[in-house]
Design a protein around this motif. Structure first.
Motif, PDB file in Angstrom:
ATOM      1  N   ALA A 101      29.326  40.757  49.601  1.00 40.82           N
ATOM      2  CA  ALA A 101      30.586  40.723  50.332  1.00 40.82           C
ATOM      3  C   ALA A 101      30.818  41.934  51.219  1.00 40.82           C
ATOM      4  CB  ALA A 101      31.744  40.569  49.348  1.00 40.82           C
ATOM      5  N   GLY A 102      30.529  43.119  50.724  1.00 41.45           N
ATOM      6  CA  GLY A 102      30.845  44.308  51.489  1.00 41.45           C
ATOM      7  C   GLY A 102      32.330  44.559  51.593  1.00 41.45           C
ATOM      8  N   ALA A 103      33.120  43.956  50.690  1.00 42.14           N
ATOM      9  CA  ALA A 103      34.568  44.134  50.667  1.00 42.14           C
ATOM     10  C   ALA A 103      34.982  44.621  49.286  1.00 42.14           C
ATOM     11  CB  ALA A 103      35.274  42.819  51.005  1.00 42.14           C
ATOM     12  N   GLU A 104      36.174  45.193  49.222  1.00 41.52           N
ATOM     13  CA  GLU A 104      36.689  45.643  47.928  1.00 41.52           C
ATOM     14  C   GLU A 104      37.233  44.443  47.176  1.00 41.52           C
ATOM     15  OE1 GLU A 104      39.927  48.812  46.118  1.00 41.52           O
ATOM     16  OE2 GLU A 104      39.096  49.109  48.131  1.00 41.52           O
ATOM     17  N   VAL A 105      36.661  44.191  46.007  1.00 43.48           N
ATOM     18  CA  VAL A 105      36.970  42.972  45.260  1.00 43.48           C
ATOM     19  C   VAL A 105      37.351  43.335  43.828  1.00 43.48           C
ATOM     20  CG1 VAL A 105      36.057  40.766  44.401  1.00 43.48           C
ATOM     21  CG2 VAL A 105      35.337  41.628  46.644  1.00 43.48           C
ATOM     22  N   GLU A 106      38.363  42.650  43.310  1.00 46.10           N
ATOM     23  CA  GLU A 106      38.700  42.743  41.886  1.00 46.10           C
ATOM     24  C   GLU A 106      38.671  41.341  41.303  1.00 46.10           C
ATOM     25  OE1 GLU A 106      42.249  43.995  38.771  1.00 46.10           O
ATOM     26  OE2 GLU A 106      42.486  44.429  40.916  1.00 46.10           O
ATOM     27  N   LEU A 107      37.731  41.093  40.404  1.00 47.89           N
ATOM     28  CA  LEU A 107      37.653  39.796  39.745  1.00 47.89           C
ATOM     29  C   LEU A 107      38.675  39.760  38.615  1.00 47.89           C
ATOM     30  CD1 LEU A 107      33.769  39.455  39.523  1.00 47.89           C
ATOM     31  CD2 LEU A 107      35.291  38.409  41.217  1.00 47.89           C
ATOM     32  N   VAL A 108      39.554  38.773  38.647  1.00 48.64           N
ATOM     33  CA  VAL A 108      40.570  38.613  37.613  1.00 48.64           C
ATOM     34  C   VAL A 108      40.171  37.408  36.773  1.00 48.64           C
ATOM     35  CG1 VAL A 108      43.015  38.265  37.115  1.00 48.64           C
ATOM     36  CG2 VAL A 108      42.322  39.560  39.164  1.00 48.64           C
ATOM     37  N   TRP A 109      39.675  37.669  35.563  1.00 50.34           N
ATOM     38  CA  TRP A 109      39.144  36.610  34.706  1.00 50.34           C
ATOM     39  C   TRP A 109      40.288  35.971  33.925  1.00 50.34           C
ATOM     40  CZ3 TRP A 109      34.302  35.098  35.482  1.00 50.34           C
ATOM     41  CH2 TRP A 109      33.426  35.990  36.106  1.00 50.34           C
ATOM     42  N   ILE A 110      40.484  34.677  34.137  1.00 45.06           N
ATOM     43  CA  ILE A 110      41.613  33.951  33.547  1.00 45.06           C
ATOM     44  C   ILE A 110      41.071  32.824  32.677  1.00 45.06           C
ATOM     45  CG2 ILE A 110      43.657  32.578  34.051  1.00 45.06           C
ATOM     46  CD1 ILE A 110      44.030  34.153  36.594  1.00 45.06           C
ATOM     47  N   PRO A 111      41.556  32.690  31.445  1.00 45.03           N
ATOM     48  CA  PRO A 111      40.997  31.700  30.515  1.00 45.03           C
ATOM     49  C   PRO A 111      41.405  30.268  30.837  1.00 45.03           C
ATOM     50  CG  PRO A 111      42.816  32.866  29.496  1.00 45.03           C
ATOM     51  CD  PRO A 111      42.568  33.543  30.813  1.00 45.03           C
ATOM     52  N   ASP A 112      40.635  29.346  30.273  1.00 44.03           N
ATOM     53  CA  ASP A 112      40.856  27.920  30.502  1.00 44.03           C
ATOM     54  C   ASP A 112      42.279  27.487  30.154  1.00 44.03           C
ATOM     55  OD1 ASP A 112      38.190  27.794  31.183  1.00 44.03           O
ATOM     56  OD2 ASP A 112      37.554  26.789  29.342  1.00 44.03           O
ATOM     57  N   GLU A 113      42.779  27.994  29.041  1.00 48.84           N
ATOM     58  CA  GLU A 113      44.088  27.534  28.567  1.00 48.84           C
ATOM     59  C   GLU A 113      45.172  27.742  29.630  1.00 48.84           C
ATOM     60  OE1 GLU A 113      41.374  28.341  25.318  1.00 48.84           O
ATOM     61  OE2 GLU A 113      42.068  29.592  26.999  1.00 48.84           O
ATOM     62  N   PHE A 114      45.174  28.913  30.245  1.00 46.93           N
ATOM     63  CA  PHE A 114      46.178  29.199  31.266  1.00 46.93           C
ATOM     64  C   PHE A 114      45.962  28.314  32.494  1.00 46.93           C
ATOM     65  CE2 PHE A 114      47.606  31.362  35.089  1.00 46.93           C
ATOM     66  CZ  PHE A 114      48.907  31.708  34.754  1.00 46.93           C
ATOM     67  N   LEU A 115      44.721  28.197  32.939  1.00 46.13           N
ATOM     68  CA  LEU A 115      44.430  27.396  34.123  1.00 46.13           C
ATOM     69  C   LEU A 115      44.811  25.936  33.897  1.00 46.13           C
ATOM     70  CD1 LEU A 115      40.961  28.929  35.045  1.00 46.13           C
ATOM     71  CD2 LEU A 115      43.145  29.373  36.170  1.00 46.13           C
ATOM     72  N   THR A 116      44.514  25.430  32.702  1.00 52.22           N
ATOM     73  CA  THR A 116      44.855  24.042  32.387  1.00 52.22           C
ATOM     74  C   THR A 116      46.368  23.858  32.365  1.00 52.22           C
ATOM     75  OG1 THR A 116      42.828  23.792  31.100  1.00 52.22           O
ATOM     76  CG2 THR A 116      44.583  22.203  30.696  1.00 52.22           C
ATOM     77  N   GLN A 117      47.082  24.797  31.760  1.00 55.54           N
ATOM     78  CA  GLN A 117      48.549  24.725  31.712  1.00 55.54           C
ATOM     79  C   GLN A 117      49.166  24.717  33.110  1.00 55.54           C
ATOM     80  OE1 GLN A 117      49.649  28.095  29.335  1.00 55.54           O
ATOM     81  NE2 GLN A 117      48.845  27.205  27.432  1.00 55.54           N
ATOM     82  N   GLN A 118      48.504  25.411  34.031  1.00 57.65           N
ATOM     83  CA  GLN A 118      49.016  25.467  35.401  1.00 57.65           C
ATOM     84  C   GLN A 118      48.558  24.287  36.255  1.00 57.65           C
ATOM     85  OE1 GLN A 118      51.221  27.825  36.411  1.00 57.65           O
ATOM     86  NE2 GLN A 118      51.195  28.480  34.269  1.00 57.65           N
ATOM     87  N   GLY A 119      47.829  23.362  35.644  1.00 56.69           N
ATOM     88  CA  GLY A 119      47.411  22.163  36.348  1.00 56.69           C
ATOM     89  C   GLY A 119      46.306  22.364  37.358  1.00 56.69           C
ATOM     90  N   VAL A 120      45.501  23.404  37.160  1.00 59.85           N
ATOM     91  CA  VAL A 120      44.385  23.649  38.086  1.00 59.85           C
ATOM     92  C   VAL A 120      43.328  22.554  37.899  1.00 59.85           C
ATOM     93  CG1 VAL A 120      42.554  25.255  38.747  1.00 59.85           C
ATOM     94  CG2 VAL A 120      44.813  26.129  38.072  1.00 59.85           C
ATOM     95  N   GLY A 121      42.867  22.008  38.997  1.00 56.69           N
ATOM     96  CA  GLY A 121      41.891  20.930  38.941  1.00 56.69           C
ATOM     97  C   GLY A 121      40.487  21.454  38.730  1.00 56.69           C
ATOM     98  N   LEU A 178      39.175  24.412  41.601  1.00 55.75           N
ATOM     99  CA  LEU A 178      38.502  25.655  41.235  1.00 55.75           C
ATOM    100  C   LEU A 178      37.025  25.291  41.115  1.00 55.75           C
ATOM    101  CD1 LEU A 178      38.892  28.628  40.664  1.00 55.75           C
ATOM    102  CD2 LEU A 178      39.069  28.091  38.240  1.00 55.75           C
ATOM    103  N   PRO A 179      36.282  25.432  42.187  1.00 53.70           N
ATOM    104  CA  PRO A 179      34.950  24.831  42.269  1.00 53.70           C
ATOM    105  C   PRO A 179      34.014  25.236  41.127  1.00 53.70           C
ATOM    106  CG  PRO A 179      35.670  25.485  44.440  1.00 53.70           C
ATOM    107  CD  PRO A 179      36.676  26.032  43.475  1.00 53.70           C
ATOM    108  N   MET A 180      33.362  24.199  40.586  1.00 51.42           N
ATOM    109  CA  MET A 180      32.325  24.339  39.557  1.00 51.42           C
ATOM    110  C   MET A 180      32.898  24.671  38.174  1.00 51.42           C
ATOM    111  SD  MET A 180      29.629  26.414  41.981  1.00 51.42           S
ATOM    112  CE  MET A 180      28.641  26.983  40.617  1.00 51.42           C
ATOM    113  N   SER A 188      49.737  32.456  43.884  1.00 47.30           N
ATOM    114  CA  SER A 188      50.758  32.034  42.921  1.00 47.30           C
ATOM    115  C   SER A 188      50.227  32.081  41.497  1.00 47.30           C
ATOM    116  CB  SER A 188      51.231  30.622  43.270  1.00 47.30           C
ATOM    117  OG  SER A 188      52.126  30.125  42.291  1.00 47.30           O
ATOM    118  N   LEU A 189      49.008  31.607  41.297  1.00 44.77           N
ATOM    119  CA  LEU A 189      48.413  31.620  39.961  1.00 44.77           C
ATOM    120  C   LEU A 189      48.201  33.046  39.467  1.00 44.77           C
ATOM    121  CD1 LEU A 189      45.788  28.788  40.484  1.00 44.77           C
ATOM    122  CD2 LEU A 189      47.701  28.703  38.886  1.00 44.77           C
ATOM    123  N   LEU A 190      47.744  33.926  40.344  1.00 48.42           N
ATOM    124  CA  LEU A 190      47.538  35.320  39.948  1.00 48.42           C
ATOM    125  C   LEU A 190      48.869  35.981  39.592  1.00 48.42           C
ATOM    126  CD1 LEU A 190      44.878  36.328  42.618  1.00 48.42           C
ATOM    127  CD2 LEU A 190      44.526  36.252  40.139  1.00 48.42           C
TER     128      LEU A 190
END
Length: 322
Positions: free
Chosen positions: A233-253, A258-260, A314-316
């Motif tokens: 990337a060459g950019a400043e990146v912070e990976l925010v690792w979020i568990p399945d339970e939260f993503l599922t509760q928020q209705g993430v597809g 959320l690819p793959m 919004s999710l973050l």
């Protein structure tokens, strides 16, 4: 080797063409003439339609046929019958053929039955995609017997990928900032670079190999994948690792929004396919960095795959405020 590719020069067809021409094979495309007609001007193109217009194939013989685009059993059977005098028929199938993807699938487990689902077209939810591919495999086996070669890829990625699924990740990471990532980072994710798949498929055809093979990477972790994206990337990146339970509760597809990402245990095997047979037959993988670079530089993103910037933000925010 005289090689016939059924389908246009896009994605896998393009990778096959590049590899075949580099090896000095005599290549022919059969398609409707609508896909990238400007590419490979020196390659023979036979114009027709797999659904009822196979006339230009009659009386022709190739050392190997590679079918990159079949999913209607009747249509695949017709192609196989017309081409039955050719040396070998390689059908590009899918990991989706397995009936139970809660388990790590090997080539011997039960295939998905068609049941009462349509057999002439895909349903909007693609629920019959795997069963249709399984029926196509059966048609090839009936027509070619031991000369049939079935390759079952996982997610195919890399240059010219039209789906945007894998491609979302290097492009998203390149924008920098906080990046929503599906925890845990040590979870396995499987895919195969289209160039590796093309090279290996040609190897099998050249050596007249038959049989059935799962074809996907033996597995990298999400952490390894996204770190490779960060390195590019060459950019400043912070990976925010979020568990399945939260993503599922928020209705993430899963898979596309959320690819793959796969959270449903019923589909966990899609990232756990057993590839020992393919490895024994010579399947090898380029570096993860090369695959990421190929997707980033030569494949587009699409609106159909990936979180929008607003949705991700919004999710973050919800995650940080929990």
């Amino acid at each position: 080797m005289k090689l016939l590719v059924l389908g246009g020069p896009k994605f896998l067809g393009r990778a096959l063409a590049d590899a075949a021409l580099e090896r000095g094979h005599e290549l022919t495309f059969f398609n409707r003439g609508r896909t990238n007609p400007e590419l490979y001007p020196d390659v023979e193109r036979l114009i027709g339609d797999r659904d009822g217009d196979l006339g230009v194939l009659h009386g022709r013989r190739w050392d190997a046929v590679i079918d990159t685009c079949g999913y209607v059993p009747r249509v695949v059977r017709a192609s196989a019958e017309v081409l039955s005098g050719s040396g070998r028929y390689c059908f590009v199938s899918s990991i989706s053929v397995y009936a139970d993807l809660s388990l790590a699938p090997n080539e011997e487990i039960t295939l998905a039955p068609i049941g009462d689902q349509p057999i002439e077209q895909l349903t909007p939810d693609f629920a019959n995609y795997g069963p249709l591919k399984a029926l196509c495999e059966a048609a090839i086996a009936e027509a070619f017997g031991p000369r049939a070669l079935v390759v079952r890829p996982g997610l195919i990625v890399g240059p010219y990928d039209p789906t945007g699924r894998f491609t979302y990740w290097p492009h998203r990471v390149a924008r920098g900032g906080e990046v929503l990532a599906p925890a845990p980072p040590h979870r396995q994710v499987q895919f195969i670079d289209v160039r590796d798949l093309a090279e290996w498929t040609l190897d099998l055809c050249e050596h007249e190999v038959g049989g059935t093979f799962n074809a996907t990477n033996a597995g990298v972790t999400w952490g390894e994948l996204l770190e490779a994206c960060c390195s590019l990337a060459g950019a400043e990146v912070e990976l925010v690792w979020i568990p399945d339970e939260f993503l599922t509760q928020q209705g993430v597809g899963e898979w596309m929004e959320l690819p793959m990402w796969i959270a449903d245990p019923a589909n966990a095997g899609a990232n756990e396919a057993v590839v020992d047979r393919a490895l024994g037959a010579g399947l090898r993988f380029r570096s993860l960095e090369d695959t990421v670079r190929g997707a980033y530089e030569d494949a587009p993103t699409t609106e159909e795959a990936g979180l929008s910037a607003e949705r991700e933000a919004s999710l973050l925010a919800e995650w940080h405020a929990r």
